[in-house]
Design an enzyme around this catalytic site. Structure first.
Site, PDB file in Angstrom:
ATOM      1  N   LYS A  80       0.849  -1.198   0.000  1.00 13.30           N
ATOM      2  CA  LYS A  80       0.000   0.000   0.000  1.00 13.30           C
ATOM      3  C   LYS A  80       0.882   1.245   0.000  1.00 13.30           C
ATOM      4  CE  LYS A  80      -3.878   1.982   2.677  1.00 13.30           C
ATOM      5  NZ  LYS A  80      -4.713   1.827   3.902  1.00 13.30           N
ATOM      6  N   SER A 155      -9.734   1.763   3.065  1.00 13.26           N
ATOM      7  CA  SER A 155      -8.883   2.500   2.163  1.00 13.26           C
ATOM      8  C   SER A 155      -7.854   1.634   1.438  1.00 13.26           C
ATOM      9  CB  SER A 155      -8.157   3.610   2.939  1.00 13.26           C
ATOM     10  OG  SER A 155      -7.256   3.054   3.869  1.00 13.26           O
ATOM     11  N   SER A 179      -9.640  -0.470   7.378  1.00 16.97           N
ATOM     12  CA  SER A 179      -9.120  -0.354   6.015  1.00 16.97           C
ATOM     13  C   SER A 179      -8.437  -1.572   5.438  1.00 16.97           C
ATOM     14  CB  SER A 179      -8.151   0.824   5.929  1.00 16.97           C
ATOM     15  OG  SER A 179      -8.882   1.989   5.698  1.00 16.97           O
TER      16      SER A 179
HETATM   17  N1  GLN Z   1     -12.982   4.150   6.568  1.00 15.06           N
HETATM   18  C1  GLN Z   1     -12.325   4.646   7.732  1.00 15.06           C
HETATM   19  C2  GLN Z   1     -11.946   6.081   7.529  1.00 15.06           C
HETATM   20  O1  GLN Z   1     -12.282   6.603   6.549  1.00 15.06           O
HETATM   21  C3  GLN Z   1     -11.153   3.800   8.069  1.00 15.06           C
HETATM   22  C4  GLN Z   1      -9.974   4.087   7.258  1.00 15.06           C
HETATM   23  C5  GLN Z   1      -8.785   3.299   7.652  1.00 15.06           C
HETATM   24  O2  GLN Z   1      -8.888   2.279   8.336  1.00 15.06           O
HETATM   25  N2  GLN Z   1      -7.635   3.793   7.250  1.00 15.06           N
HETATM   26  O3  GLN Z   1     -11.331   6.691   8.338  1.00 15.06           O
END
Ligand code: GLN
Length: 487
Positions: A80, A155, A179
């Site tokens: 990532k 994400s 995420s």
């Molecule tokens: N969807 C969550 C957010 O937007 C989690 C994102 C993540 O785990 N990086 O913050």
């Protein structure tokens, strides 16, 4: 098709010298060329560097190097775009980093390299990991391999889409509120978020430092156990990493879960849960019972406050962490008449809408006058949420939930409604607030269209052995992992 193999399958072929590391890497690169014009999981990749690493592995194997010494020798793993790999671009899915190149390896990358993995590619993500669909990337929209009109989740959508479409054997992601687990669920992969402090965050660009953890997306649970063992351990460069011994996770995957107590939270089986997801989870719970687990009802009374609490704490920490992107120190610079103008022009140009929204929210909840009402209160509620879990874990060994309330949604469907998007995290964010570990494992499909559904297992802090064991026993007793996306 070597790119379709799991880590365990590939390692066994490499160890027997049936295939070369170069051939495995080549197969992944060919699949990237074939599949990625459509899927768009990779922001960039360096084929020459990847093949050179693979060649070095082949030389080592020829000279007697073994997988006993280096468990991931020759395994292509993609990363990532929020984790530093020396000499490779580091953009965090954002335009603000410009042409920034990592000057050093993250600890997890050092560890993967020490274990012999071939590290390649920068995987797409929501900008600075803020999002649940990968639509907030400053680069491109990643598509779900099961239905390219749909998002892969986020994400770490690039990580999950790349693994699901066999463009790599496994991938690293980061999980601040779900995420890793949510995109893994939406793409039909295994996604593991370790307990807070299990894996070093050194070299992970911070979103919300008290919630972030690095973990992996893999094709099977055994692979997740193997990667976790490599990534885990205390690191003097991350003072929040914990000096707990690292178990031999894969050795505990016995398939036997008889007598384990699994909790079902009554607060989790409520409105908003898609009926087909509910059906799949109910069936998975029955299967776990058949395998000998005992199902126990538990209560997590503060569940209703988790999303609000998370979006206060995460935005507060993000607003502080992202202050470093000022046009002076990293990447993009938009000139201005004075430093303040340079700073605001750079940030105005470089950050996307969601990141700006979070910085504004975070600055607001930390501002004097509102700090007590929002930030401080959220921290107190966080403790209540953690205590709910610790109390539940006095009765059960792990908690079973859906990973996401729905299967993959359409691109654009929730993009204009941040609150709808935030609600996608309802089942995953509590684990980050409470410092727990969690894993998502495939547990079925919706009917039409056919989209993967994920089962989540949550474990106590440093209880990875248990959730891996349960996930593995479940996985091996079903055939979901054998299903492949079309194309
Ligand atoms: N969807 C969550 C957010 O937007 C989690 C994102 C993540 O785990 N990086 O913050």
């Amino acid at each position: 098709m070597l790119n379709q193999l799991t880590i365990s399958e590939l390692v066994s072929k490499l160890a027997k010298r049936e295939v070369s590391a170069r051939a495995a890497m080549q197969a992944c690169l060919e699949q990237v060329q074939r599949a990625d014009p459509k899927i768009q999981a990779f922001i960039s990749y360096d084929a020459e560097d990847a093949l050179a690493q693979a060649d070095a592995v082949d030389k080592e194997v020829a000279a007697g190097g073994t997988h006993a010494q280096r468990p991931l020798l020759g395994v292509p793993i993609a990363v990532k775009d929020v984790i530093s790999v020396k000499g490779q671009p580091l953009n965090c899915g954002s335009k603000i980093l410009g042409k920034f190149i990592s000057p050093y390896d993250a600890t997890v990358i050092q560890k993967l390299k020490a274990a012999g993995a071939v590290i390649f590619g920068r995987l797409n993500m929501d900008e600075f990991a803020m999002g649940s669909s990968t639509e907030n990337s400053g680069f491109q929209i990643t598509r779900n391999p099961w239905d390219t009109e749909r998002t892969p989740g986020g994400s770490s959508g690039g990580s999950a889409a790349a693994v699901a479409s066999d463009q790599c054997i496994a991938a690293l992601g980061s999980d601040t509120g779900g995420s890793i687990r949510q995109p893994a669920a939406l793409c039909g992969c295994v996604g593991l978020k370790p307990s807070y402090g299990r894996v070093s965050r050194y070299g992970l660009v911070a979103f919300a430092s008290s919630l972030d953890q690095i973990g992996c997306v893999t094709k099977e649970v055994w692979d997740a156990a193997t990667v976790l063992e490599v990534l885990s351990g205390v690191d003097h460069r991350d003072s929040t990493s914990v000096p707990q011994p690292v178990p031999h996770y894969a050795a505990n995957l016995t398939g036997d879960i008889k007598g384990l107590k699994l909790g079902l939270a009554k607060e989790y089986m409520v409105g908003g849960l898609d009926p087909e997801v509910k059906e799949a989870i109910d069936a998975a719970v029955k299967q776990l019972e058949k395998l000998g687990a005992e199902i126990v009802e538990v209560s997590l009374p503060h569940t209703d406050y988790a999303v609000a609490t998370y979006y206060i704490i995460a935005t507060a920490e993000a607003s502080a962490n992202l202050a470093r992107f000022d046009g002076i120190r990293y990447g993009l610079r938009v000139e201005g008449a004075d430093p303040i103008q340079l700073y605001s022009k750079t940030r105005g140009t470089g950050f996307g809408a969601e990141v700006k929204r979070r910085i504004i929210l975070g600055t607001y909840v930390l501002s004097s006058g509102y700090y007590d009402a929002y930030y401080l209160r959220a921290q107190k509620v966080r403790t209540l949420i953690r205590n709910d879990f610790l109390k539940a874990f006095e009765k059960v060994d792990a908690i079973v939930t859906p990973t996401s309330p729905t299967a993959a949604f359409k691109i654009g469907e929730k993009a204009d409604d941040p609150l709808q998007m935030y609600l996608m995290d309802i089942f995953t964010i509590s684990a980050n607030l409470a410092g727990l570990c969690g894993i998502s494992v495939p547990c079925g499909f919706t009917r039409a269209p056919k989209l993967p559904i994920g089962l989540q297992l949550l474990g106590k802090p440093f209880g990875e052995e248990t959730i891996l064991r349960v996930a593995h026993a479940y996985e091996q007793s079903t055939d979901w992992r054998k299903e492949k996306p079309p194309g």
